[in-house]
Design an enzyme around this catalytic site. Sequence first.
Site, PDB file in Angstrom:
ATOM      1  CG  HIS A 109      -4.890  -6.318  -0.348  1.00 54.58           C
ATOM      2  ND1 HIS A 109      -6.087  -6.381   0.333  1.00 54.58           N
ATOM      3  CD2 HIS A 109      -4.990  -7.203  -1.384  1.00 54.58           C
ATOM      4  CE1 HIS A 109      -6.894  -7.249  -0.288  1.00 54.58           C
ATOM      5  NE2 HIS A 109      -6.257  -7.754  -1.329  1.00 54.58           N
ATOM      6  NE  ARG A 112      -2.062  -6.022   7.032  1.00 53.97           N
ATOM      7  CZ  ARG A 112      -3.227  -6.514   6.629  1.00 53.97           C
ATOM      8  NH1 ARG A 112      -3.821  -7.478   7.322  1.00 53.97           N
ATOM      9  NH2 ARG A 112      -3.783  -6.076   5.522  1.00 53.97           N
ATOM     10  CE1 TYR A 122      -9.393  -2.976   0.952  1.00 57.41           C
ATOM     11  CE2 TYR A 122      -8.755  -0.921  -0.092  1.00 57.41           C
ATOM     12  CZ  TYR A 122      -8.423  -2.060   0.611  1.00 57.41           C
ATOM     13  OH  TYR A 122      -7.113  -2.287   0.983  1.00 57.41           O
ATOM     14  CE  LYS A 145      -3.696  -2.389   2.498  1.00 55.24           C
ATOM     15  NZ  LYS A 145      -4.559  -2.375   3.694  1.00 55.24           N
ATOM     16  CD  GLU A 186      -8.793  -8.960  -3.349  1.00 52.62           C
ATOM     17  OE1 GLU A 186      -9.497  -8.553  -2.423  1.00 52.62           O
ATOM     18  OE2 GLU A 186      -7.646  -9.430  -3.158  1.00 52.62           O
ATOM     19  CG  PHE A 196     -12.724   1.986   8.184  1.00 50.06           C
ATOM     20  CD1 PHE A 196     -12.287   1.360   7.026  1.00 50.06           C
ATOM     21  CD2 PHE A 196     -13.381   1.229   9.146  1.00 50.06           C
ATOM     22  CE1 PHE A 196     -12.502   0.006   6.809  1.00 50.06           C
ATOM     23  CE2 PHE A 196     -13.604  -0.137   8.942  1.00 50.06           C
ATOM     24  CZ  PHE A 196     -13.163  -0.743   7.766  1.00 50.06           C
ATOM     25  CG  ASN A 218      -3.279  -2.675   7.144  1.00 51.79           C
ATOM     26  OD1 ASN A 218      -3.166  -2.190   6.018  1.00 51.79           O
ATOM     27  ND2 ASN A 218      -4.321  -3.388   7.510  1.00 51.79           N
TER      28      ASN A 218
HETATM   29  P1  DAT Z   1      -7.565  -7.062   5.496  1.00 51.19           P
HETATM   30  O1  DAT Z   1      -6.773  -5.976   4.817  1.00 51.19           O
HETATM   31  O2  DAT Z   1      -6.772  -7.692   6.602  1.00 51.19           O
HETATM   32  O3  DAT Z   1      -8.158  -8.057   4.560  1.00 51.19           O
HETATM   33  P2  DAT Z   1     -10.218  -5.869   5.723  1.00 51.19           P
HETATM   34  O4  DAT Z   1     -10.506  -6.452   4.373  1.00 51.19           O
HETATM   35  O5  DAT Z   1     -11.201  -6.122   6.818  1.00 51.19           O
HETATM   36  O6  DAT Z   1      -8.778  -6.336   6.256  1.00 51.19           O
HETATM   37  O7  DAT Z   1     -10.053  -4.294   5.593  1.00 51.19           O
HETATM   38  C1  DAT Z   1      -9.411  -3.728   4.483  1.00 51.19           C
HETATM   39  C2  DAT Z   1      -8.566  -2.574   4.952  1.00 51.19           C
HETATM   40  O8  DAT Z   1      -9.401  -1.558   5.509  1.00 51.19           O
HETATM   41  C3  DAT Z   1      -7.571  -2.917   6.071  1.00 51.19           C
HETATM   42  O9  DAT Z   1      -6.402  -3.532   5.593  1.00 51.19           O
HETATM   43  C4  DAT Z   1      -7.323  -1.579   6.660  1.00 51.19           C
HETATM   44  C5  DAT Z   1      -8.683  -0.891   6.543  1.00 51.19           C
HETATM   45  N1  DAT Z   1      -9.425  -1.036   7.810  1.00 51.19           N
HETATM   46  C6  DAT Z   1     -10.043  -2.147   8.262  1.00 51.19           C
HETATM   47  N2  DAT Z   1     -10.609  -1.929   9.467  1.00 51.19           N
HETATM   48  C7  DAT Z   1     -10.345  -0.629   9.765  1.00 51.19           C
HETATM   49  C8  DAT Z   1     -10.648   0.236  10.869  1.00 51.19           C
HETATM   50  N3  DAT Z   1     -11.357  -0.212  11.900  1.00 51.19           N
HETATM   51  N4  DAT Z   1     -10.199   1.488  10.824  1.00 51.19           N
HETATM   52  C9  DAT Z   1      -9.492   1.960   9.781  1.00 51.19           C
HETATM   53  N5  DAT Z   1      -9.165   1.221   8.708  1.00 51.19           N
HETATM   54  C10 DAT Z   1      -9.587  -0.054   8.701  1.00 51.19           C
HETATM   55 MG    MG Z   2      -9.657  -7.899   3.119  1.00 49.93          MG
END
Ligand code: DAT
Ligand code: MG
Length: 193
Positions: A158, A145, A92, A52, A169, A100, A155
């Site tokens: 991805h 991470r 997303y 990212k 994806e 967020f 973080n």
């Molecule tokens: P991952 O990236 O582990 O698959 P995810 O698909 O639930 O996690 O979320 C996608 C991204 O969104 C994640 O890498 C960072 C952001 N994100 C997730 N939860 C968040 C939160 N509570 N606050 C801010 N950003 C968040």
């Molecule tokens: Mg995800």
Amino acid sequence: MGFLQRCLARSLLQGQRSLGNPERLKPPLPTWGLLYSTGVPGLQERTLIAVKPDGVQRRLVGDVIKRFEQRGFKLVGLKLLQASEGILAEHYHELRRKPFYQELLRYMTSGPVVAMVWEGYNVVKTSRSMVGETNPAEAKPGTVRGDFSVHVSRNVVHASDSVETAQREISLWFRHDEIVDWDCCDHNVMYEL
Ligand code: DAT
Ligand code: MG
């Protein structure tokens, strides 16, 4: 002699050496082109990994690539790009109602990302454990991470979360002709073929 030619020559030589011993009745070693049609199923599983914008800014691209190479996965797609809001909105889609979400799009468009496709046995699940928990506060040391980040909103990387998501994806981020099929010489060492 090129790398692939050397591998082929070694493979042929091994076949000739086997002529002088009782092992000769075994079928010959598979040639490189046949590796994927024998042995362990699922060797061609693929996943999308993306460094990212914070990871690119912090010059972590090489470290992330190194971890996947070192683990034994094969890189079949790689590009640096400035992601559009359109591609990120699709990527997303499931998070569109999260509080967020807007900040996530702002962050993901704040600079270039490095998108990659990695291939290998169980690569989706293994790469999730290499990347670590979504919230870096819960990510174990030794994960990307867990080693490089402290807050969920930054973080670093991805990784697709299932084989189906990975397929969706990969086709979102890569055109078919941007994925390179190639035979990796160490595959008969890495896998039981
Ligand atoms: P991952 O990236 O582990 O698959 P995810 O698909 O639930 O996690 O979320 C996608 C991204 O969104 C994640 O890498 C960072 C952001 N994100 C997730 N939860 C968040 C939160 N509570 N606050 C801010 N950003 C968040
Ligand atoms: Mg995800």
